[in-house]
Design a protein around this motif. Structure first.
Motif, PDB file in Angstrom:
ATOM      1  N   SER A 263       3.986   3.104   9.549  1.00 29.81           N
ATOM      2  CA  SER A 263       2.829   2.379   9.061  1.00 29.81           C
ATOM      3  C   SER A 263       1.639   2.074   9.756  1.00 29.81           C
ATOM      4  O   SER A 263       0.536   1.902   9.144  1.00 29.81           O
ATOM      5  CB  SER A 263       3.225   0.884   8.470  1.00 29.81           C
ATOM      6  OG  SER A 263       3.685   0.156   9.454  1.00 29.81           O
TER       7      SER A 263
ATOM      8  N   LYS B 101      -2.139   5.494  10.674  1.00 29.07           N
ATOM      9  CA  LYS B 101      -3.334   5.740   9.795  1.00 29.07           C
ATOM     10  C   LYS B 101      -4.409   6.035  10.699  1.00 29.07           C
ATOM     11  O   LYS B 101      -4.552   5.428  11.879  1.00 29.07           O
ATOM     12  CB  LYS B 101      -3.778   4.674   9.195  1.00 29.07           C
ATOM     13  CG  LYS B 101      -2.633   4.172   8.032  1.00 29.07           C
ATOM     14  CD  LYS B 101      -3.378   3.142   7.330  1.00 29.07           C
ATOM     15  CE  LYS B 101      -2.104   2.094   6.839  1.00 29.07           C
ATOM     16  NZ  LYS B 101      -2.773   1.018   6.148  1.00 29.07           N
TER      17      LYS B 101
ATOM     18  N   SER C 118      -8.739   4.860   3.995  1.00 24.76           N
ATOM     19  CA  SER C 118      -8.636   3.954   2.870  1.00 24.76           C
ATOM     20  C   SER C 118      -7.127   3.992   2.286  1.00 24.76           C
ATOM     21  O   SER C 118      -6.303   4.974   2.566  1.00 24.76           O
ATOM     22  CB  SER C 118      -9.689   4.450   1.804  1.00 24.76           C
ATOM     23  OG  SER C 118      -9.197   5.639   1.341  1.00 24.76           O
ATOM     24  N   GLN C 119      -6.744   3.028   1.807  1.00 23.15           N
ATOM     25  CA  GLN C 119      -5.525   3.119   0.973  1.00 23.15           C
ATOM     26  C   GLN C 119      -5.397   4.106  -0.053  1.00 23.15           C
ATOM     27  O   GLN C 119      -6.367   4.529  -0.591  1.00 23.15           O
ATOM     28  CB  GLN C 119      -5.395   1.591   0.205  1.00 23.15           C
ATOM     29  CG  GLN C 119      -4.964   0.511   1.161  1.00 23.15           C
ATOM     30  CD  GLN C 119      -4.749  -0.801   0.121  1.00 23.15           C
ATOM     31  OE1 GLN C 119      -5.186  -1.769   0.754  1.00 23.15           O
ATOM     32  NE2 GLN C 119      -4.054  -0.510  -0.996  1.00 23.15           N
ATOM     33  N   LYS C 120      -4.222   4.593  -0.122  1.00 25.28           N
ATOM     34  CA  LYS C 120      -4.140   5.639  -1.320  1.00 25.28           C
ATOM     35  C   LYS C 120      -3.337   5.157  -2.644  1.00 25.28           C
ATOM     36  O   LYS C 120      -2.511   4.165  -2.439  1.00 25.28           O
ATOM     37  CB  LYS C 120      -3.108   6.695  -0.815  1.00 25.28           C
ATOM     38  CG  LYS C 120      -3.706   7.576   0.621  1.00 25.28           C
ATOM     39  CD  LYS C 120      -2.899   8.837   0.686  1.00 25.28           C
ATOM     40  CE  LYS C 120      -3.480   9.384   1.963  1.00 25.28           C
ATOM     41  NZ  LYS C 120      -2.718  10.628   2.388  1.00 25.28           N
ATOM     42  N   ASN C 121      -3.871   5.277  -3.624  1.00 27.44           N
ATOM     43  CA  ASN C 121      -3.397   5.111  -5.084  1.00 27.44           C
ATOM     44  C   ASN C 121      -2.415   6.017  -5.489  1.00 27.44           C
ATOM     45  O   ASN C 121      -2.702   6.897  -5.976  1.00 27.44           O
ATOM     46  CB  ASN C 121      -4.555   4.817  -5.957  1.00 27.44           C
ATOM     47  CG  ASN C 121      -4.085   4.263  -7.115  1.00 27.44           C
ATOM     48  OD1 ASN C 121      -3.072   3.521  -7.188  1.00 27.44           O
ATOM     49  ND2 ASN C 121      -4.859   4.294  -8.381  1.00 27.44           N
TER      50      ASN C 121
ATOM     51  N   GLU D 282       3.995  11.592  -0.465  1.00 23.56           N
ATOM     52  CA  GLU D 282       3.143  10.590   0.754  1.00 23.56           C
ATOM     53  C   GLU D 282       4.321  10.319   1.894  1.00 23.56           C
ATOM     54  O   GLU D 282       4.267  10.072   2.838  1.00 23.56           O
ATOM     55  CB  GLU D 282       2.699   9.317   0.254  1.00 23.56           C
ATOM     56  CG  GLU D 282       2.073   8.561   1.113  1.00 23.56           C
ATOM     57  CD  GLU D 282       0.707   9.115   1.868  1.00 23.56           C
ATOM     58  OE1 GLU D 282       0.405   8.721   2.863  1.00 23.56           O
ATOM     59  OE2 GLU D 282       0.217  10.113   1.142  1.00 23.56           O
TER      60      GLU D 282
ATOM     61  N   ASN E 256       0.907  -6.137  -1.228  1.00 21.02           N
ATOM     62  CA  ASN E 256      -0.525  -6.288  -0.535  1.00 21.02           C
ATOM     63  C   ASN E 256      -0.088  -5.791   0.915  1.00 21.02           C
ATOM     64  O   ASN E 256       0.592  -6.198   1.858  1.00 21.02           O
ATOM     65  CB  ASN E 256      -0.500  -8.121  -0.401  1.00 21.02           C
ATOM     66  CG  ASN E 256      -1.676  -8.025   0.223  1.00 21.02           C
ATOM     67  OD1 ASN E 256      -2.379  -7.388   0.827  1.00 21.02           O
ATOM     68  ND2 ASN E 256      -2.183  -9.589   0.182  1.00 21.02           N
ATOM     69  N   THR E 257      -1.177  -4.711   1.110  1.00 17.08           N
ATOM     70  CA  THR E 257      -1.084  -4.129   2.443  1.00 17.08           C
ATOM     71  C   THR E 257      -1.645  -4.937   3.633  1.00 17.08           C
ATOM     72  O   THR E 257      -1.151  -4.754   4.868  1.00 17.08           O
ATOM     73  CB  THR E 257      -1.766  -2.975   2.391  1.00 17.08           C
ATOM     74  OG1 THR E 257      -3.279  -3.228   2.053  1.00 17.08           O
ATOM     75  CG2 THR E 257      -1.392  -1.885   1.436  1.00 17.08           C
ATOM     76  N   ASP E 258      -2.132  -6.094   3.456  1.00 20.15           N
ATOM     77  CA  ASP E 258      -2.700  -7.074   4.405  1.00 20.15           C
ATOM     78  C   ASP E 258      -1.624  -8.131   4.563  1.00 20.15           C
ATOM     79  O   ASP E 258      -1.677  -8.880   5.682  1.00 20.15           O
ATOM     80  CB  ASP E 258      -3.807  -7.734   4.170  1.00 20.15           C
ATOM     81  CG  ASP E 258      -4.909  -6.815   3.789  1.00 20.15           C
ATOM     82  OD1 ASP E 258      -5.025  -5.818   4.524  1.00 20.15           O
ATOM     83  OD2 ASP E 258      -5.793  -7.119   2.853  1.00 20.15           O
TER      84      ASP E 258
END
Length: 144
Positions: free
Chosen positions: A21, A24, A29-32, A42, A64-66
């Protein structure tokens, strides 16, 4: 699978390299991802450099990635102290909560043979624990 003794010998940098994780690129940016095909693509990309004969990969699903990976017992939702510091009185009384839930539902815990088995079951009864739910199945993590 990497055992605890091996992990103790590894440097912080080596352990961080195992955390896919964190792999990066700066500013990425985040991937949708909108399909299972995209998810698996992915997943393969993220894990392609991990020797899975030597390391086991675990996943945790969260929208939530945060979100910080902090066990429930150690979370403090107070705006004064949001860094996941354990609330002292909860931690100091953890053993009482453990005992109380067994006294209230003894039949539910009759088959438990170890502290980890008790804690896993207690967590599903709403007890705050030091456990963090993870899985070796990426699809289970995706569900959450």
């Amino acid at each position: 699978m990497l055992n605890p003794e091996d992990m103790e010998k590894m440097s912080k940098d080596e352990l961080e390299k195992l955390d896919v994780s964190n792999n990066k690129e700066e500013g990425e940016s985040q991937k949708n991802i909108t399909s299972l095909e995209g998810f698996f693509s992915e997943l393969l990309e993220l894990t392609k450099n991990v020797d899975q004969t030597k390391y086991e990969i675990f996943y945790r699903g969260h929208e939530n990635t945060d979100y910080q990976l902090v066990p429930n017992l150690l979370r403090n939702n107070s705006t004064k102290n949001p860094n996941g510091q354990a609330v002292k009185d909860i931690v100091n009384n953890e053993h009482r909560a453990f005992r109380d839930i067994i006294e209230k539902q003894p039949s539910e815990f009759a088959q438990c043979n170890s502290a980890i088995e008790y804690l896993v079951k207690m967590q599903h009864f709403g007890l705050k624990t030091r456990l963090l739910d993870i899985t070796s199945n990426a699809l289970i993590a995706l569900y959450f």
